[in-house]
Design a protein around this motif. Sequence first.
Motif, PDB file in Angstrom:
ATOM      1  N   ARG A   1       0.830  -1.213   0.000  1.00 21.07           N
ATOM      2  CA  ARG A   1       0.000   0.000   0.000  1.00 21.07           C
ATOM      3  C   ARG A   1       0.864   1.262   0.000  1.00 21.07           C
ATOM      4  NH1 ARG A   1      -3.533  -2.618  -1.770  1.00 21.07           N
ATOM      5  NH2 ARG A   1      -5.209  -3.644  -0.617  1.00 21.07           N
ATOM      6  N   GLN A   2       1.955   1.208   0.733  1.00 19.97           N
ATOM      7  CA  GLN A   2       2.878   2.337   0.779  1.00 19.97           C
ATOM      8  C   GLN A   2       3.403   2.655  -0.627  1.00 19.97           C
ATOM      9  OE1 GLN A   2       3.850   3.847   3.696  1.00 19.97           O
ATOM     10  NE2 GLN A   2       5.674   5.026   3.110  1.00 19.97           N
ATOM     11  N   PHE A   3       3.875   1.644  -1.310  1.00 13.34           N
ATOM     12  CA  PHE A   3       4.379   1.860  -2.675  1.00 13.34           C
ATOM     13  C   PHE A   3       3.267   2.356  -3.588  1.00 13.34           C
ATOM     14  CE2 PHE A   3       7.944  -1.227  -1.704  1.00 13.34           C
ATOM     15  CZ  PHE A   3       8.942  -0.267  -1.803  1.00 13.34           C
ATOM     16  N   GLN A   4       2.068   1.827  -3.391  1.00 10.87           N
ATOM     17  CA  GLN A   4       0.954   2.246  -4.248  1.00 10.87           C
ATOM     18  C   GLN A   4       0.591   3.704  -3.999  1.00 10.87           C
ATOM     19  OE1 GLN A   4      -1.757  -0.915  -3.121  1.00 10.87           O
ATOM     20  NE2 GLN A   4      -1.530  -1.927  -5.120  1.00 10.87           N
ATOM     21  N   ALA A   5       0.702   4.120  -2.732  1.00 11.50           N
ATOM     22  CA  ALA A   5       0.376   5.505  -2.411  1.00 11.50           C
ATOM     23  C   ALA A   5       1.393   6.464  -3.006  1.00 11.50           C
ATOM     24  CB  ALA A   5       0.310   5.688  -0.891  1.00 11.50           C
TER      25      ALA A   5
ATOM     26  N   SER B   1       6.393  -0.203  -9.376  1.00 10.33           N
ATOM     27  CA  SER B   1       7.159  -1.014 -10.317  1.00 10.33           C
ATOM     28  C   SER B   1       7.163  -2.476  -9.883  1.00 10.33           C
ATOM     29  CB  SER B   1       8.594  -0.501 -10.387  1.00 10.33           C
ATOM     30  OG  SER B   1       9.257  -0.782  -9.169  1.00 10.33           O
ATOM     31  N   VAL B   2       7.567  -3.337 -10.792  1.00 10.18           N
ATOM     32  CA  VAL B   2       7.683  -4.762 -10.461  1.00 10.18           C
ATOM     33  C   VAL B   2       8.642  -4.952  -9.289  1.00 10.18           C
ATOM     34  CG1 VAL B   2       8.354  -7.026 -11.355  1.00 10.18           C
ATOM     35  CG2 VAL B   2       7.185  -5.398 -12.847  1.00 10.18           C
ATOM     36  N   GLU B   3       9.762  -4.229  -9.319  1.00 17.84           N
ATOM     37  CA  GLU B   3      10.718  -4.341  -8.212  1.00 17.84           C
ATOM     38  C   GLU B   3      10.063  -3.979  -6.886  1.00 17.84           C
ATOM     39  OE1 GLU B   3      11.692  -3.222 -11.093  1.00 17.84           O
ATOM     40  OE2 GLU B   3      13.609  -4.205 -11.553  1.00 17.84           O
ATOM     41  N   GLN B   4       9.312  -2.908  -6.895  1.00 19.48           N
ATOM     42  CA  GLN B   4       8.678  -2.468  -5.655  1.00 19.48           C
ATOM     43  C   GLN B   4       7.662  -3.493  -5.152  1.00 19.48           C
ATOM     44  OE1 GLN B   4       7.396   1.400  -7.132  1.00 19.48           O
ATOM     45  NE2 GLN B   4       8.797   2.429  -5.711  1.00 19.48           N
ATOM     46  N   ILE B   5       6.930  -4.089  -6.069  1.00 24.39           N
ATOM     47  CA  ILE B   5       5.932  -5.086  -5.659  1.00 24.39           C
ATOM     48  C   ILE B   5       6.617  -6.286  -5.023  1.00 24.39           C
ATOM     49  CG2 ILE B   5       4.156  -6.670  -6.498  1.00 24.39           C
ATOM     50  CD1 ILE B   5       3.666  -4.533  -8.773  1.00 24.39           C
ATOM     51  N   ILE B   6       7.691  -6.725  -5.638  1.00 20.57           N
ATOM     52  CA  ILE B   6       8.400  -7.894  -5.096  1.00 20.57           C
ATOM     53  C   ILE B   6       9.099  -7.524  -3.785  1.00 20.57           C
ATOM     54  CG2 ILE B   6      10.216  -9.576  -5.569  1.00 20.57           C
ATOM     55  CD1 ILE B   6       9.530  -9.254  -8.552  1.00 20.57           C
TER      56      ILE B   6
ATOM     57  N   ASP C   1      18.551  -9.361  -1.619  1.00 21.80           N
ATOM     58  CA  ASP C   1      19.233  -8.384  -2.466  1.00 21.80           C
ATOM     59  C   ASP C   1      19.416  -8.899  -3.888  1.00 21.80           C
ATOM     60  OD1 ASP C   1      19.389  -6.544  -0.467  1.00 21.80           O
ATOM     61  OD2 ASP C   1      21.458  -6.998   0.086  1.00 21.80           O
ATOM     62  N   ARG C   2      19.551 -10.205  -4.030  1.00 23.22           N
ATOM     63  CA  ARG C   2      19.622 -10.788  -5.377  1.00 23.22           C
ATOM     64  C   ARG C   2      18.260 -11.232  -5.865  1.00 23.22           C
ATOM     65  NH1 ARG C   2      24.079 -10.708  -1.853  1.00 23.22           N
ATOM     66  NH2 ARG C   2      25.978 -10.464  -3.108  1.00 23.22           N
ATOM     67  N   MET C   3      17.445 -11.770  -4.975  1.00 22.43           N
ATOM     68  CA  MET C   3      16.169 -12.326  -5.411  1.00 22.43           C
ATOM     69  C   MET C   3      15.278 -11.259  -6.041  1.00 22.43           C
ATOM     70  SD  MET C   3      13.300 -14.368  -3.201  1.00 22.43           S
ATOM     71  CE  MET C   3      14.532 -15.329  -2.324  1.00 22.43           C
ATOM     72  N   ILE C   4      15.301 -10.062  -5.493  1.00 18.35           N
ATOM     73  CA  ILE C   4      14.392  -9.027  -5.991  1.00 18.35           C
ATOM     74  C   ILE C   4      14.749  -8.596  -7.425  1.00 18.35           C
ATOM     75  CG2 ILE C   4      13.606  -6.663  -5.612  1.00 18.35           C
ATOM     76  CD1 ILE C   4      13.874  -7.332  -2.544  1.00 18.35           C
ATOM     77  N   PRO C   5      15.989  -8.191  -7.714  1.00 20.06           N
ATOM     78  CA  PRO C   5      16.281  -7.880  -9.122  1.00 20.06           C
ATOM     79  C   PRO C   5      16.199  -9.110 -10.031  1.00 20.06           C
ATOM     80  CG  PRO C   5      18.274  -7.748  -7.782  1.00 20.06           C
ATOM     81  CD  PRO C   5      17.139  -7.895  -6.831  1.00 20.06           C
ATOM     82  N   PHE C   6      16.533 -10.265  -9.482  1.00 19.19           N
ATOM     83  CA  PHE C   6      16.482 -11.499 -10.274  1.00 19.19           C
ATOM     84  C   PHE C   6      15.061 -11.777 -10.756  1.00 19.19           C
ATOM     85  CE2 PHE C   6      16.107 -16.039 -10.905  1.00 19.19           C
ATOM     86  CZ  PHE C   6      17.330 -16.463 -11.382  1.00 19.19           C
TER      87      PHE C   6
END
Lengths: 227, 227
Positions: A76-80, A88-93, A198-203
């Motif tokens: 919700r924070q990112f959506q706001a 972004s996809v990164e933010q969702i993950i 740190d790797r899983m999110i960009p991956f």
Amino acid sequence: MSKRSPSPKSERILDVAEELFALHGYDGVTLRQIATGAGVDVALANYHFGKKLDLFRAVFDRRSVELNQSRLQALRQFQAEAGPQGPSVEQIIEAFTRPLEIAQRDGDSGWANYLALVAYINNSPYWGPKMMTKLFDKLVLEFIEALRTALPDAREEDIFWCYQNLSGSLTLALARTGRIDKLSGGTCRSSDLGAAFDRMIPFTAAGFRAVCQKGARTGTTRKKRSR
Amino acid sequence: MSKRSPSPKSERILDVAEELFALHGYDGVTLRQIATGAGVDVALANYHFGKKLDLFRAVFDRRSVELNQSRLQALRQFQAEAGPQGPSVEQIIEAFTRPLEIAQRDGDSGWANYLALVAYINNSPYWGPKMMTKLFDKLVLEFIEALRTALPDAREEDIFWCYQNLSGSLTLALARTGRIDKLSGGTCRSSDLGAAFDRMIPFTAAGFRAVCQKGARTGTTRKKRSR
DNA sequence: TTGCATATTCAACGCTTGTTGAATATGCTG
DNA sequence: CAGCATATTCAACAAGCGTTGAATATGCAA
């Protein structure tokens, strides 16, 4: 008010059960092991939680609400903060995963065991369909909806298959099997969720884009030559 | 010659044990269930395989050589066809995964159970470190070496963390928990390894590139702003 | 057929399991 | 203090567990 405050011994039972179930699975743990670990009589687990299966469910339930609230709040924070096209996809993950790391780092020490238990259940063909749906489906579908918005050209089935890839990476990380420690000769430590994320999110974000972004996949179903 | 040909009933025991261990785990299965399923007396499992743990090991061993030979052969094939820079990341992951799908599709019906058993063991903090290393580490390190060649600018730790992401996605797919079936409302079927791999291969290949390719990651360790 | 190794069953063992009902301890209310 | 609800232990149960040694079946060699 609505729920009486739990006795300290019943909490100890949950803590020990959490640890042992996460390590050995449901059938690999006896009520006597749990009772001994908690320093109580074997009958006390029955008194507080009923049958063994009910104790298992109680352990699985205990932290789920707090966990998913923190993940949803992060989303919700990112959506706001985002514009109408959403985060972004990164933010969702990031919102899907980082709260787990934070709980393990800042919360009580049982969180690591709880996350390993979720990994055990999620990866089990027996327990997975029986126990994940009720507590986690609503949240997961919320995140998938956000991913749909971030990847408007994605096909429906591609989104779900990509989510399964994300879920698998996350599950193995939470299981903390120590296998990556051995394989890497000590360079990586599976207890370090922060390094893993740190790797899983960009991956995984790159994975979603590669499969779900416009023009990423051509033709009908298969894209690779068969020979 | 060196090994006497197994009796048909001992094979049935292995088949049933494979199926039940994959579904319920080591402790969730009794020798009597296995014997009943195989239509034999309970003592026969002991006669052929020794203790319960030895039977578990025998099940896990049985198909591992054939499986890993086919994966290594697929890798060698790509390496032979490639130039001096070696096969692409996609090809390496293809060689790592597709042979599993082919075994499940073309081999006897026990392969699906075996792959689910591998998923169970690989995701278990108890069994994983105890049983994966001996049978799978050599092969995995071979693939990681190939990935190093395909991603010459990658940092050592990034390669391993990315491999863990791949391993996690693969593990959950092999577990065939049926969870993606429910989540997607029937659009995806977790028994369809081919569909899973059609996404997993480009997904994870893009992930490796995003994390391990030159210029992908800046600075020292963390790349995202903390707030 | 006899002999023998292998395969399989039979019957039973000592032990552990989850669960229960009764007995006791604890802590609060009056 | 008495009374009482909650919490905890005690003792025991029937059932199921992995494992074993002896008995029987099976299939091949002489």
